[in-house]
Design an enzyme around this catalytic site. Sequence first.
Site, mmCIF file in Angstrom:
data_model
loop_
_atom_site.group_PDB
_atom_site.id
_atom_site.type_symbol
_atom_site.label_atom_id
_atom_site.label_comp_id
_atom_site.label_asym_id
_atom_site.label_seq_id
_atom_site.Cartn_x
_atom_site.Cartn_y
_atom_site.Cartn_z
ATOM 1 N N ASP B 86 3.086 -7.279 6.004
ATOM 2 C CA ASP B 86 3.138 -7.286 7.473
ATOM 3 C C ASP B 86 1.777 -7.542 8.102
ATOM 4 O O ASP B 86 1.698 -7.931 9.267
ATOM 5 C CB ASP B 86 3.716 -5.960 7.961
ATOM 6 C CG ASP B 86 2.988 -4.762 7.357
ATOM 7 O OD1 ASP B 86 1.831 -4.497 7.747
ATOM 8 O OD2 ASP B 86 3.566 -4.094 6.473
ATOM 9 N N GLY B 138 1.636 -7.751 -7.639
ATOM 10 C CA GLY B 138 0.350 -7.064 -7.652
ATOM 11 C C GLY B 138 -0.011 -6.519 -9.023
ATOM 12 O O GLY B 138 -1.176 -6.488 -9.430
ATOM 13 N N ASP B 155 -0.309 -0.702 -0.516
ATOM 14 C CA ASP B 155 0.552 -0.495 0.645
ATOM 15 C C ASP B 155 1.939 -0.984 0.236
ATOM 16 O O ASP B 155 2.405 -2.021 0.673
ATOM 17 C CB ASP B 155 -0.027 -1.329 1.801
ATOM 18 C CG ASP B 155 0.798 -1.208 3.069
ATOM 19 O OD1 ASP B 155 1.786 -0.466 3.082
ATOM 20 O OD2 ASP B 155 0.436 -1.891 4.047
ATOM 21 N N ASP B 158 8.789 1.823 -1.621
ATOM 22 C CA ASP B 158 9.025 3.049 -2.388
ATOM 23 C C ASP B 158 9.073 2.783 -3.899
ATOM 24 O O ASP B 158 9.191 1.640 -4.316
ATOM 25 C CB ASP B 158 10.333 3.689 -1.914
ATOM 26 C CG ASP B 158 10.230 4.116 -0.456
ATOM 27 O OD1 ASP B 158 9.135 4.500 -0.032
ATOM 28 O OD2 ASP B 158 11.247 4.041 0.257
#
EC number: 2.5.1.16
Lengths: 286, 286
Positions: B86, B138, B155, B158
């Site tokens: 985002d 990642g 970031d 869940d």
Amino acid sequence: MELWFTEHHTKNVRLSIKVDKQLFTKQSSFQRIDIFESREFGRFLTLDGYMMLTEKDEFIYHEMIVHVPMASNPDIKKVLVIGAGDGGAIRELCKYPAVEHIDMVEIDKDVVDACRDYLPSVACKLDDPRVHITYEDGLRFVRRKEDEYDLIIVDSTDPFGPGEGLFTKEFYGNCYKALTANGILVNQHESPFYPDDARAMQRAHYRIRECFPLSRVYQAHIPTYPSGHWLFGFASKGIDPLKANLSQWEKLELTTRYYNTDIHKGSFALPTYVKDLLGDENESQY
Amino acid sequence: MELWFTEHHTKNVRLSIKVDKQLFTKQSSFQRIDIFESREFGRFLTLDGYMMLTEKDEFIYHEMIVHVPMASNPDIKKVLVIGAGDGGAIRELCKYPAVEHIDMVEIDKDVVDACRDYLPSVACKLDDPRVHITYEDGLRFVRRKEDEYDLIIVDSTDPFGPGEGLFTKEFYGNCYKALTANGILVNQHESPFYPDDARAMQRAHYRIRECFPLSRVYQAHIPTYPSGHWLFGFASKGIDPLKANLSQWEKLELTTRYYNTDIHKGSFALPTYVKDLLGDENESQY
């Protein structure tokens, strides 16, 4: 069958909790009282449809409204609790051997009776010999008092309905008069997050600040209250919770699940947007 | 017409938000992406039906995941951000003139594209010349890196679905290797309140603690996340956020709405029940 309790936190936000069954319901002279059984939160109490407490997270609210002032002055002997018909604040106060006398003033006897019957883990200390219950409007009760209490805890409902008078300047002025020279007033201070709640919080806070030389705000995480971000007001004639000698509280070795002496200090560190709502005086001064 | 978005926080608790309209929906290769318009929270982004951010309260999450580590070490120059499609964490990082290079690794390009189109107040710094975006897992990206980043921010979603690998011991070990001698790892650490979340949080925390000599946890009030009580993990090779010289941060005069240097310290003061979940090492040591 699915049964859900739903509370509107604003017109556009609602929290719903799955209910196993309704244990109690009554329209008292003041409000509608309900107690439900749920899997997630255990039993919970609502007044006029607003969440008051759940067995799962009531310890947070009750520990924070009691232990922050009690740890700020170990010499507190006489306490007035206004509202708090569920007995949770009384339970926490009764942990202190130094407390000699607790006046509890609750407007609605039906709340106390229902909590005694259905929430015994909360109401468990209402029969402690130090506790004296009066069923009366707290606003009227406190008018008659002068230089009497070391601590007043206002554990009220929201600033509309039966609890409305407990957010007025007249009431805060009478609390000041009823307090001893080292007196402390603590109240539930609403949430800063949703605009309507924030405005009510701000209004009440400014009124308290006009009546007391020292006024601070602290916060806790209470998942079943709107936004989960809840504030408490701490006002006094001079005692500063951030200058308290907390080692005395540690020596009492009380059992708590939320409050500790780190939280005592940390809870006065407020987000910038909350500080802005409260005005500049609320520096936490670490 | 009434349109409500509902998220189950557990099987027995749900939060519902009134929606004006759905602005965007897409099933990407990884997840379902939706963006809604609402009166209470402005626009909000969900992934697989889980709330990621709202325009009203995203500042809390993004400020707390960025400014706590950045204020702990003013010499941070090179940063890796994992997830964060985002752009909110990037926006906060770009406030620091000392930051020279930011690698952002997001697995799902569709999230970035949707946020650029519909959440410009969040995605606004993705084109900063210091920002380098890689669309990759990642977990794989960080495996190739050694002694390169002063700060890694995880970031993530869940610990189930696409984000699952970012809560494994292998991943934390690779982060350790990718960090410089003063390196800091910060991650979103779930909520301590509901039992399933708390167990996931505890597992991840123990894994981080095995990999890093210093590991602390801090908290924030995020009203639109389950329970509103959210944790962040701070792990480092030695830098202690509670011993940071915060006056250097004050001198930068950055504008924030949640984070401030009181909150920096106060957010590490955890409730007793959270300390118990984390183990004894998490003393906030005021």
